[in-house]
Design a protein around this motif. Structure first.
Motif, PDB file in Angstrom:
ATOM      1  N   PHE A 517       0.829  -1.204   0.000  1.00  0.00           N
ATOM      2  CA  PHE A 517       0.000   0.000   0.000  1.00  0.00           C
ATOM      3  C   PHE A 517       0.865   1.255   0.000  1.00  0.00           C
ATOM      4  O   PHE A 517       1.893   1.343   0.671  1.00  0.00           O
ATOM      5  CB  PHE A 517      -0.941  -0.012   1.205  1.00  0.00           C
ATOM      6  N   ARG A 518       0.425   2.265  -0.757  1.00  0.00           N
ATOM      7  CA  ARG A 518       1.108   3.543  -0.854  1.00  0.00           C
ATOM      8  C   ARG A 518       0.130   4.649  -0.495  1.00  0.00           C
ATOM      9  O   ARG A 518      -1.015   4.655  -0.973  1.00  0.00           O
ATOM     10  CB  ARG A 518       1.662   3.731  -2.273  1.00  0.00           C
ATOM     11  N   GLN A 519       0.583   5.579   0.326  1.00  0.00           N
ATOM     12  CA  GLN A 519      -0.308   6.608   0.846  1.00  0.00           C
ATOM     13  C   GLN A 519      -0.231   7.877   0.002  1.00  0.00           C
ATOM     14  O   GLN A 519       0.857   8.286  -0.425  1.00  0.00           O
ATOM     15  CB  GLN A 519       0.040   6.923   2.307  1.00  0.00           C
ATOM     16  N   THR A 536      -6.483   8.915  -3.259  1.00  0.00           N
ATOM     17  CA  THR A 536      -6.710   7.475  -3.435  1.00  0.00           C
ATOM     18  C   THR A 536      -5.455   6.723  -3.038  1.00  0.00           C
ATOM     19  O   THR A 536      -4.349   7.089  -3.444  1.00  0.00           O
ATOM     20  CB  THR A 536      -7.067   7.138  -4.899  1.00  0.00           C
ATOM     21  N   GLN A 537      -5.625   5.657  -2.248  1.00  0.00           N
ATOM     22  CA  GLN A 537      -4.494   4.843  -1.823  1.00  0.00           C
ATOM     23  C   GLN A 537      -3.946   4.034  -2.991  1.00  0.00           C
ATOM     24  O   GLN A 537      -4.695   3.537  -3.831  1.00  0.00           O
ATOM     25  CB  GLN A 537      -4.946   3.906  -0.697  1.00  0.00           C
ATOM     26  N   ALA A 565      -0.353   5.976  -5.631  1.00  0.00           N
ATOM     27  CA  ALA A 565      -1.299   6.740  -4.828  1.00  0.00           C
ATOM     28  C   ALA A 565      -1.668   8.019  -5.588  1.00  0.00           C
ATOM     29  O   ALA A 565      -0.813   8.649  -6.211  1.00  0.00           O
ATOM     30  CB  ALA A 565      -0.692   7.087  -3.481  1.00  0.00           C
TER      31      ALA A 565
END
Length: 579
Positions: A517-519, A536-537, A565
């Motif tokens: 996951f990327r923030q 959007t993640q 992201a």
């Protein structure tokens, strides 16, 4: 009288060394030679370096250790090769170069040798040795080939085309081609020996015809070719064939070192028919369409006209003539359609093999752009083995091609550009091809995930750089049917793409859990092109396609979608910025 004799130098008795003295000299030399043999294996020659590391006077084992330690920080350092402003970094392991320290010391004098030069070198040596490498020639050649694909500037030969019926010359230009073997050798030689970039050697290739030859072809071939119509004598009829009827098929290009006119028979067929409608009757191709959810073939019809091959052969000699010599006599002959009823039947298009629909929110530009793309796409026919290209089929999204300005993703943010919304058609087409079992040749997920699309199974295009391509890998032909149900204020629109043919596989789709996951962050945009955007993640996900026949799995494919992201975009200057 006493007789006297005279003794000359040649008659004097020669002095001879005792045999034991000569034997002693030979024994001494032999002893020194044998001692030298053993000494060559005990220490390295004086003042010797290997790969720029001093190993002179060391024992072979110490020399190996010194060499490994001295090159440790350079073993994996990229080799830089360059040509002008183009530069490439090559990782030694990736291009098949492997350093052998022990063999390098052995070659530099670390082993015993009967060579007297090696013995002398123990005291008077002064030499820098290249490292011994294990080279995978195929890997190195592949790296050189990749560099050449970018650096090569193929020779541009003189050429004349006829857009809009007027000659347009292309000037010749010399080419530059990478010399593969010298570059591979330069890469091998520089490894661990130099930090300087390797210059990429190139060979200059001159065009076969120079600018003077092009100018001569313009005056002697191209300009006469468009100077007047060509008279066609067909039976009792004589008509003027306009220049625009044959120039779409006409070129003047280099052949055997000289400029020569050529006419492409296939390219001649359509404009020739359009320009000679007073002669004969145009052939009609078969058409496959879907009516009442059933494939229907509209039969082909033969025509009567001028055979393109015969016309091309007859036209070439006369297009540079003048007056009455600018005429040909031909006969109208039966003309078969390019796509016959038999061709259509042989494709085996009998049923719907997949269908996919996606919904889109109301916007006038979406109705325009998706409707236009679906209109162009509809009826596309793929024979077995043919590859579909969305960009080639739909064309550039311009106003002249029927498209409007809309919202697209560019640089990780929304922007208004021509053709916005067409990616919805691309995504729907990709899924229809996915579930039909067609071979994925090229597709590109959006930069970030848009939740109205199936996760991981979506695609975008950008004319000139990103395309959607898939190959008809099935045994029968595939017909694409596409249409929209337009949106209206308060109601969504729908785009549907169907694939028709003969069903070969049952396709099942699967997906992995999302990972990596990327923030998102926040960015401010005070340009006039700004479009506000919610964050959007980002994440990665694997998409699995399972092929089944008669309930049995026969193939499985996995592709990974990487979504970055999407930052929150605020239209306006960043708060607290400099005034």
């Amino acid at each position: 009288m006493t007789k006297k004799t005279t003794t000359t130098a040649s008659t004097k008795r020669r002095r001879r060394w005792p045999w034991w003295t000569l034997g002693g000299v030979f024994a001494l030399l032999a002893a020194l030679y044998i001692a030298g043999y053993f000494l060559t294996g005990s220490r390295m020659p004086a003042n010797t370096t290997v790969a720029q590391i001093d190993v002179g006077g060391k024992t072979p084992s110490d020399a190996v250790a010194a060499l490994e330690e001295g090159t440790a920080d350079r073993i994996d350092a990229p080799i830089i090769v360059s040509r002008g402003e183009q530069s490439f970094e090559l990782v030694p392991a990736d291009i098949g170069l492997e350093f052998d320290a022990e063999a390098s010391i052995e070659r530099a004098g670390g082993g015993r040798s009967w060579d007297p030069r090696r013995m002398v070198g123990l005291i008077f040596g002064d030499r820098d040795y290249h490292p011994v490498l294990t080279v995978d020639d195929d890997q190195l050649a592949s790296a050189v080939d990749t560099i050449a694909e970018t650096v090569d500037q193929p020779v541009v030969e003189a050429f004349i085309s006829f857009p809009e019926g007027a000659p347009e010359p292309r000037e010749p230009e010399a080419g530059e081609l990478v010399e593969h073997e010298p570059l591979a050798e330069a890469i091998r030689t520089s490894y661990l020996m130099s930090d300087d970039p390797v210059d990429i050697p190139v060979e200059t290739v001159e065009p076969q015809v120079d600018s003077e030859g092009l100018a001569e072809a313009m005056s002697t071939i191209a300009e006469p070719a468009v100077s007047a119509p060509v008279t066609l004598n067909v039976g009792d009829q004589s008509i003027d064939l306009p220049v625009t009827a044959y120039t779409p098929a006409l070129t003047v290009e280099v052949e055997d070192g000289a400029m020569a006119a050529k006419i492409d028979e296939e390219a001649l067929a359509e404009p020739l028919t359009d320009s000679t409608t007073g002669i004969g009757e145009k052939a009609v191709d078969a058409v496959i369409s879907i009516e009442n959810d059933t494939p229907v073939i509209t039969p082909s019809q033969p025509g009567l006209g001028l055979d393109p091959a015969t016309m091309a052969a007859e036209l070439l000699p006369v297009i540079t003539e003048q007056g009455e010599a600018r005429a040909i006599t031909v006969e109208a002959t039966p003309v078969e359609p390019q796509f016959t009823t038999e061709d259509a039947e042989a494709l085996g298009i009998t049923e719907k093999i997949s269908t996919f629909s996606t919904n889109y929110p109301h916007a006038d530009y979406r109705n325009i752009n998706q409707g236009r793309a679906a209109e162009i796409l509809n009826g596309t026919l793929l024979k077995p083995g043919e590859t579909f290209s969305f960009n080639d089929t739909v064309g550039e999204r311009t106003a002249a091609n029927g498209f409007a300005t809309g919202v697209v993703i560019n640089g990780g943010v929304f922007r208004e550009e021509m053709g916005g919304g067409v990616s919805q058609v691309v995504t729907t087409t990709y899924n229809a091809a996915f579930f039909a079992g067609l071979e994925d040749v090229e597709h590109h997920p959006h930069a970030f995930y848009i939740d109205r699309y199936p996760v991981g199974r979506e695609a975008t295009v950008y004319y000139g750089s990103l395309d959607l391509r898939f190959k008809n890998s099935l045994d029968n032909g595939v017909l694409i049917r596409s249409y929209i149900s337009p949106s209206a204020p308060g109601s969504q629109g729908t785009i549907t793409v169907e694939m028709w043919g003969t069903k070969q596989y049952d396709i099942e789709a699967g997906e992995s859990p999302r990972r990596n996951f990327r923030q998102p962050g926040t960015r401010y945009d005070d340009t006039g092109a700004c479009v506000p955007q919610a964050p959007t993640q980002g994440f990665d996900i694997d998409i699995i396609r399972i092929f089944r026949q008669n309930g049995q799995e026969v193939n499985r494919e996995t592709v990974t979608a990487n979504y970055q992201a999407a930052d929150r975009v605020v239209c306006g200057p960043q708060p607290g910025g400099d005034d």
